[in-house]
Design an enzyme around this catalytic site. Structure first.
Site, short mmCIF file in Angstrom:
data_model
loop_
_atom_site.label_atom_id
_atom_site.label_comp_id
_atom_site.label_asym_id
_atom_site.label_seq_id
_atom_site.Cartn_x
_atom_site.Cartn_y
_atom_site.Cartn_z
N TRP A 1 0.84 -1.28 0.01
CA TRP A 1 0.16 -0.20 0.03
C TRP A 1 0.85 1.37 0.03
O TRP A 1 0.32 2.18 -0.64
CB TRP A 1 -0.89 0.08 1.08
CG TRP A 1 -1.98 -1.03 0.81
CD1 TRP A 1 -2.14 -2.28 1.61
CD2 TRP A 1 -3.04 -1.05 0.05
NE1 TRP A 1 -3.19 -2.87 1.01
CE2 TRP A 1 -3.55 -2.18 0.11
CE3 TRP A 1 -3.40 -0.16 -1.03
CZ2 TRP A 1 -4.83 -2.56 -0.63
CZ3 TRP A 1 -4.49 -0.37 -1.84
CH2 TRP A 1 -5.28 -1.79 -1.69
N ASP B 1 -1.51 6.84 6.23
CA ASP B 1 -2.80 6.20 5.71
C ASP B 1 -2.80 5.04 6.88
O ASP B 1 -1.97 4.24 7.00
CB ASP B 1 -2.16 5.44 4.46
CG ASP B 1 -3.35 4.23 4.07
OD1 ASP B 1 -4.32 4.23 4.70
OD2 ASP B 1 -3.36 3.60 2.89
N LYS C 1 -12.39 -1.28 7.57
CA LYS C 1 -11.51 -2.35 8.30
C LYS C 1 -11.95 -1.96 9.65
O LYS C 1 -12.36 -3.25 10.40
CB LYS C 1 -10.24 -2.36 7.97
CG LYS C 1 -9.84 -2.69 6.36
CD LYS C 1 -8.41 -2.25 6.09
CE LYS C 1 -8.16 -2.27 4.65
NZ LYS C 1 -8.12 -3.58 4.03
#
Length: 362
Positions: free
Chosen positions: A103, A173, A197
Site C-alpha cells: 500500500w 494512511d 476495516k
C-alpha cells in the site's frame, strides 16, 4: 439466527454484531421518520445530526485536539493517494515516502504522477517484512510532507512508534489500524483511512487533518479534488454515503462502550498475543512472516511448510466456518485479519483449529 462465520476477511471486514443489530432495528424507520436513513435528504436536520455527531465523536476518541477537522469523502484511500499530492505537493517541493509494502508503494506511485518525490526510507531489501528505523530520519528543507502507511495489511507489519518530522507535516494512511489503539493525533498533519476495516462498511473514507492544511487548495484543481471544497461544505458538497457514515457513528459508539481506545487496545493485544503465541510455539509448523518487533496486531501473516499444505489449511478451515484466511494473492501464505470487531472467541476458535490441524499434519 444461524451461526455467524468466523470472519477474518481483510476488508470489507467484520463489523460488531451489536452494531449490525442496532442498524437492523433502525433500518426501515430511523428515529420515527418513516424512512430509512438511506432515503432521506442529506440536507435535512435528521441526517446532518448524525453526520456531525460522527465527526465530533471521532475527534473525542482522539482526545479532542484543537485545530483538527474531520472530512467524510468517497473514492477510498486510493483516491487520497492522488488528492494528497494534488493539494500539498507544490512547485519546488518534494514529497517523502516511507516504503513499507504494497500500500505504501501504491501511494508513492500515484504521487509520482503529480510531482517530485523521494524515498525517505525503505524495507524493500527485507521484502517488506519489517518497518525501517526512522529515529535518525533527516528530511530536505523543501519536503512538502512525509507519508507513511501505519499498518501494511498484506505483509502484516505495523509501526510501533511514529517519526518526529518537526515542521514537516506527517501524513499517515491508517486504513487498516485506525482506532486499534490510542495515538497522538497532534503528531500528524493528516490521517486518512478507508472505513471498511475498523470504522464501518465500505463507501466512506475518513480524513482527519489540521485545518490550516485544508485551506487554500490550488485553484487549478477540479472542484471535487480540493480539500477546501469539502472543508467549506462540511463534507456535504455532493451527496455523501449517508448509510456508511451512519454506520461509522454506530461503530464509534461501540468503541466507546468497549472502554474507548485503551479498552480496544487491550482486547486487540489479547487476540494478537494468543495467535502469535500459537504460531511461535508450533515448533516451526507455523512460521510468522513479519519481523517479530514489527508484527501487526491487526493482520497476522504466517506460512506452512508448503503451498500445498497451505491450500489444504484454507480448504479445511472454510469447511469449519473460517472465512478469509488465504493470504493476499501477491504474497501467498496465510493471513488472519483480527480487526477491532473480531471477537476473542473467534481467535480462540482459530487457535483450536490450528492446533488440531498441526496434530493431523505435523
Amino acid at each position: 439466527m444461524s451461526k455467524r462465520a468466523y470472519n477474518f476477511n481483510a476488508g470489507p471486514a467484520a463489523l460488531p454484531l451489536a452494531v449490525l443489530e442496532r442498524a437492523q432495528a433502525e433500518f426501515v424507520d430511523f428515529k420515527e421518520t418513516g424512512m430509512s436513513i438511506m432515503e432521506m435528504s442529506h440536507r435535512g436536520k435528521v441526517y446532518e445530526e448524525v453526520h456531525n455527531e460522527a465527526a465530533s465523536r471521532l475527534l473525542k476518541l482522539l482526545g479532542n485536539p484543537e485545530g483538527y477537522k474531520v472530512l467524510f469523502l468517497q473514492g477510498g484511500a486510493t483516491t487520497q493517494f492522488a488528492m494528497l499530492p494534488m493539494n500539498f505537493l507544490g512547485e519546488g517541493k518534494k514529497a517523502g515516502y516511507v516504503k513499507t509494502g504494497s500500500w505504501a508503494n501504491k501511494a508513492l506511485k500515484e504521487a509520482k504522477l503529480i510531482g517530485e518525490t523521494f524515498v525517505a526510507a525503505s524495507s524493500e531489501e527485507d521484502k517488506y517484512m519489517s518497518i525501517p528505523d526512522l529515529s535518525k530520519l533527516e528530511l530536505p528543507e523543501n519536503t512538502a510532507y512525509l507519508h507513511i502507511t501505519s499498518n501494511e495489511t498484506i505483509e502484516g507489519t505495523q509501526f510501533q512508534a511514529y517519526p518526529d518530522t518537526g515542521s514537516v507535516p506527517l501524513i499517515a494512511d491508517m486504513s487498516s489500524d485506525i482506532l486499534c489503539r490510542p495515538f497522538d493525533l497532534t503528531q500528524f498533519g493528516v490521517v486518512y483511512a478507508g472505513a471498511q476495516k475498523n470504522l464501518g462498511p465500505s463507501g466512506v473514507t475518513v480524513v482527519i487533518a489540521r485545518e490550516e492544511l485544508l485551506q487554500n487548495s490550488p485553484k487549478h484543481l477540479p472542484t471535487y479534488f480540493r480539500y477546501d471544497t469539502h472543508t467549506e461544505n462540511n463534507s456535504l458538497y455532493n451527496t455523501p454515503p449517508s448509510f456508511s457514515i451512519y454506520m461509522v457513528n454506530e461503530v464509534l459508539k461501540w468503541i466507546e462502550e468497549q472502554g474507548s481506545l485503551k479498552g480496544i487496545e487491550q482486547k486487540n493485544l489479547e487476540k494478537a498475543n494468543l495467535l502469535y503465541q500459537t504460531i511461535d510455539s508450533s515448533g516451526g509448523f507455523y512460521r510468522g512472516c513479519a519481523n517479530t518487533a514489527d508484527r501487526s496486531i491487526m493482520n497476522v501473516t504466517f506460512r506452512l511448510a508448503s503451498e500445498e499444505l497451505e491450500k489444504q489449511f484454507v480448504k479445511q478451515s472454510e469447511l469449519e466456518g473460517f472465512i478469509g484466511l488465504k493470504g493476499h494473492r501477491s504474497v501467498g501464505g496465510l493471513r488472519a485479519s483480527i480487526y477491532n470487531a473480531v471477537p476473542y472467541d473467534s481467535v480462540k476458535a482459530l487457535v483450536d483449529f490450528m492446533n488440531e490441524f498441526q496434530k493431523a499434519n505435523g
